[in-house]
Design a protein around this motif. Structure first.
Motif, PDB file in Angstrom:
ATOM      1  N   ALA A  59       0.825  -1.214   0.000  1.00  0.00           N
ATOM      2  CA  ALA A  59       0.000   0.000   0.000  1.00  0.00           C
ATOM      3  C   ALA A  59       0.853   1.256   0.000  1.00  0.00           C
ATOM      4  CB  ALA A  59      -0.952  -0.004   1.195  1.00  0.00           C
ATOM      5  N   VAL A  60       2.061   1.159   0.579  1.00  0.00           N
ATOM      6  CA  VAL A  60       2.981   2.309   0.543  1.00  0.00           C
ATOM      7  C   VAL A  60       3.316   2.634  -0.912  1.00  0.00           C
ATOM      8  CG1 VAL A  60       5.225   3.206   1.244  1.00  0.00           C
ATOM      9  CG2 VAL A  60       3.956   1.689   2.781  1.00  0.00           C
ATOM     10  N   LEU A  61       3.549   1.598  -1.713  1.00  0.00           N
ATOM     11  CA  LEU A  61       3.888   1.812  -3.118  1.00  0.00           C
ATOM     12  C   LEU A  61       2.742   2.453  -3.890  1.00  0.00           C
ATOM     13  CD1 LEU A  61       5.855  -1.385  -4.219  1.00  0.00           C
ATOM     14  CD2 LEU A  61       6.748   0.883  -3.668  1.00  0.00           C
ATOM     15  N   LEU A  62       1.510   2.193  -3.464  1.00  0.00           N
ATOM     16  CA  LEU A  62       0.373   2.810  -4.144  1.00  0.00           C
ATOM     17  C   LEU A  62       0.383   4.325  -3.931  1.00  0.00           C
ATOM     18  CD1 LEU A  62      -2.531   0.282  -3.506  1.00  0.00           C
ATOM     19  CD2 LEU A  62      -0.915   0.395  -5.416  1.00  0.00           C
ATOM     20  N   ASP A  63       0.779   4.767  -2.736  1.00  0.00           N
ATOM     21  CA  ASP A  63       0.918   6.206  -2.506  1.00  0.00           C
ATOM     22  C   ASP A  63       2.015   6.779  -3.401  1.00  0.00           C
ATOM     23  OD1 ASP A  63      -1.100   6.357  -0.665  1.00  0.00           O
ATOM     24  OD2 ASP A  63       0.176   6.890   1.042  1.00  0.00           O
ATOM     25  N   TYR A  64       3.106   6.025  -3.526  1.00  0.00           N
ATOM     26  CA  TYR A  64       4.221   6.450  -4.383  1.00  0.00           C
ATOM     27  C   TYR A  64       3.748   6.559  -5.834  1.00  0.00           C
ATOM     28  CZ  TYR A  64       8.414   5.846  -7.255  1.00  0.00           C
ATOM     29  OH  TYR A  64       9.382   5.971  -8.216  1.00  0.00           O
ATOM     30  N   GLY A  65       3.104   5.516  -6.332  1.00  0.00           N
ATOM     31  CA  GLY A  65       2.630   5.520  -7.711  1.00  0.00           C
ATOM     32  C   GLY A  65       1.594   6.596  -7.964  1.00  0.00           C
ATOM     33  N   SER A  66       0.728   6.817  -6.983  1.00  0.00           N
ATOM     34  CA  SER A  66      -0.298   7.845  -7.105  1.00  0.00           C
ATOM     35  C   SER A  66       0.325   9.230  -7.238  1.00  0.00           C
ATOM     36  CB  SER A  66      -1.219   7.791  -5.884  1.00  0.00           C
ATOM     37  OG  SER A  66      -2.245   8.748  -5.991  1.00  0.00           O
ATOM     38  N   ALA A  67       1.382   9.487  -6.467  1.00  0.00           N
ATOM     39  CA  ALA A  67       2.074  10.779  -6.545  1.00  0.00           C
ATOM     40  C   ALA A  67       2.736  10.958  -7.911  1.00  0.00           C
ATOM     41  CB  ALA A  67       3.117  10.882  -5.435  1.00  0.00           C
ATOM     42  N   VAL A  68       3.314   9.889  -8.439  1.00  0.00           N
ATOM     43  CA  VAL A  68       3.948   9.950  -9.764  1.00  0.00           C
ATOM     44  C   VAL A  68       2.907  10.268 -10.833  1.00  0.00           C
ATOM     45  CG1 VAL A  68       5.094   8.583 -11.564  1.00  0.00           C
ATOM     46  CG2 VAL A  68       5.878   8.423  -9.182  1.00  0.00           C
ATOM     47  N   VAL A  69       1.770   9.586 -10.795  1.00  0.00           N
ATOM     48  CA  VAL A  69       0.721   9.810 -11.797  1.00  0.00           C
ATOM     49  C   VAL A  69       0.167  11.234 -11.680  1.00  0.00           C
ATOM     50  CG1 VAL A  69      -1.575   9.107 -12.599  1.00  0.00           C
ATOM     51  CG2 VAL A  69       0.121   7.376 -12.003  1.00  0.00           C
ATOM     52  N   GLU A  70       0.058  11.729 -10.459  1.00  0.00           N
ATOM     53  CA  GLU A  70      -0.440  13.098 -10.270  1.00  0.00           C
ATOM     54  C   GLU A  70       0.529  14.122 -10.868  1.00  0.00           C
ATOM     55  OE1 GLU A  70      -2.910  15.939  -9.822  1.00  0.00           O
ATOM     56  OE2 GLU A  70      -3.482  13.869  -9.368  1.00  0.00           O
ATOM     57  N   GLU A  71       1.830  13.878 -10.731  1.00  0.00           N
ATOM     58  CA  GLU A  71       2.828  14.759 -11.362  1.00  0.00           C
ATOM     59  C   GLU A  71       2.687  14.728 -12.878  1.00  0.00           C
ATOM     60  OE1 GLU A  71       6.754  13.673 -10.097  1.00  0.00           O
ATOM     61  OE2 GLU A  71       6.297  14.013  -7.972  1.00  0.00           O
ATOM     62  N   LEU A  72       2.432  13.544 -13.429  1.00  0.00           N
ATOM     63  CA  LEU A  72       2.253  13.422 -14.876  1.00  0.00           C
ATOM     64  C   LEU A  72       1.004  14.166 -15.332  1.00  0.00           C
ATOM     65  CD1 LEU A  72       3.112   9.633 -15.343  1.00  0.00           C
ATOM     66  CD2 LEU A  72       4.597  11.589 -15.814  1.00  0.00           C
ATOM     67  N   ARG A  73      -0.060  14.069 -14.541  1.00  0.00           N
ATOM     68  CA  ARG A  73      -1.292  14.791 -14.875  1.00  0.00           C
ATOM     69  C   ARG A  73      -1.038  16.306 -14.918  1.00  0.00           C
ATOM     70  NH1 ARG A  73      -6.557  13.821 -14.715  1.00  0.00           N
ATOM     71  NH2 ARG A  73      -6.349  11.866 -13.599  1.00  0.00           N
ATOM     72  N   ALA A  74      -0.327  16.803 -13.918  1.00  0.00           N
ATOM     73  CA  ALA A  74      -0.037  18.236 -13.864  1.00  0.00           C
ATOM     74  C   ALA A  74       0.817  18.664 -15.060  1.00  0.00           C
ATOM     75  CB  ALA A  74       0.678  18.575 -12.547  1.00  0.00           C
ATOM     76  N   LEU A  75       1.799  17.844 -15.406  1.00  0.00           N
ATOM     77  CA  LEU A  75       2.639  18.135 -16.565  1.00  0.00           C
ATOM     78  C   LEU A  75       1.793  18.183 -17.834  1.00  0.00           C
ATOM     79  CD1 LEU A  75       5.353  18.378 -18.113  1.00  0.00           C
ATOM     80  CD2 LEU A  75       5.475  15.870 -18.075  1.00  0.00           C
ATOM     81  N   ALA A  76       0.924  17.179 -18.005  1.00  0.00           N
ATOM     82  CA  ALA A  76       0.080  17.115 -19.204  1.00  0.00           C
ATOM     83  C   ALA A  76      -0.851  18.323 -19.296  1.00  0.00           C
ATOM     84  CB  ALA A  76      -0.725  15.822 -19.203  1.00  0.00           C
ATOM     85  N   GLU A  77      -1.487  18.669 -18.189  1.00  0.00           N
ATOM     86  CA  GLU A  77      -2.405  19.813 -18.191  1.00  0.00           C
ATOM     87  C   GLU A  77      -1.674  21.092 -18.558  1.00  0.00           C
ATOM     88  OE1 GLU A  77      -4.099  19.665 -14.290  1.00  0.00           O
ATOM     89  OE2 GLU A  77      -5.790  18.405 -14.925  1.00  0.00           O
ATOM     90  N   SER A  78      -0.482  21.272 -17.993  1.00  0.00           N
ATOM     91  CA  SER A  78       0.309  22.470 -18.256  1.00  0.00           C
ATOM     92  C   SER A  78       0.713  22.550 -19.727  1.00  0.00           C
ATOM     93  CB  SER A  78       1.555  22.459 -17.358  1.00  0.00           C
ATOM     94  OG  SER A  78       2.451  23.474 -17.728  1.00  0.00           O
ATOM     95  N   ARG A  79       1.187  21.441 -20.272  1.00  0.00           N
ATOM     96  CA  ARG A  79       1.659  21.429 -21.662  1.00  0.00           C
ATOM     97  C   ARG A  79       0.496  21.605 -22.642  1.00  0.00           C
ATOM     98  NH1 ARG A  79       5.651  22.739 -23.565  1.00  0.00           N
ATOM     99  NH2 ARG A  79       6.372  20.983 -24.829  1.00  0.00           N
TER     100      ARG A  79
END
Length: 200
Positions: A59-79
């Motif tokens: 479950a710790v890794l799910l928090d890690y993966g969730s944070a990574v995907v959220e960073e990707l979402r922010a990058l995509a929205e910005s671009r």
């Protein structure tokens, strides 16, 4: 009310500390060899407290993966907001993810296995925590609206197929390696996938 708010902030700080310590231990000693007891001890909490925040180690890794995907979402929205073509944005997001996964190679298999967990509830939780398909869907939507994508598959299905392919290629690469870097593997994979979803 104020004491309840203070308790919530303390819980959030404790969870953040446990998470940070766990990820550091995973990176240093490997996910498989790091135990819940190791994490609890290094976080200065009891083993029971660890399980109050994370019912299982993955479950710790799910928090890690969730944070990574959220960073990707922010990058995509910005671009996309800058007017960058969606196909370019998808390539940038895809390669950013590959670069990060290349650096954290040992974390890919347990994260991928959690998505494929035979326990349906755990697999569902993992799938919801890692909404890469939703990010890809957001990126591809303007292409669909412009009539550039094939119409016999839904946007959601195409996006999930692309996301699922990423997961499987990354899992295979982390387990078996090969002559190419993960970024090169993913560059070739994305080119192949986009050929499959474009309108002919």
């Amino acid at each position: 009310m104020e004491s309840a708010s203070l308790r919530e902030r303390q819980k959030e700080r404790r969870r953040a500390r446990i998470y940070g310590v766990a990820i550091e231990l995973f990176k240093q000693g490997g996910f498989q060899t790091t135990t819940a007891t190791d994490i609890a001890k290094a976080s200065n909490v009891s083993r029971g407290t660890f399980f109050n925040y994370y019912p299982y180690k993955e479950a710790v890794l799910l928090d890690y993966g969730s944070a990574v995907v959220e960073e990707l979402r922010a990058l995509a929205e910005s671009r996309l907001a800058e007017g960058t073509p969606p196909a370019t944005v998808l390539q940038e997001v895809w390669m950013r993810l590959a670069e990060q996964n290349e650096h954290e190679r040992d974390l890919i298999p347990p994260l991928a296995y959690e998505v494929l967990n035979p326990d349906p509830e755990r697999a569902r939780i993992a799938y919801q925590a890692l909404p890469l398909g939703k990010v890809i869907e957001m990126i591809l939507r303007p292409m669909q609206q412009a009539g550039q994508l094939r119409s016999d598959l839904s946007l959601s299905r195409m996006s999930n197929l692309i996301a699922d392919t990423y997961l499987m290629i990354a899992l295979r690469w982390s387990a078996y390696g090969g002559g190419r870097s993960l970024q090169e593997e993913m560059r070739l994979t994305l080119s192949f996938l986009m050929d499959g979803v474009m309108r002919r």
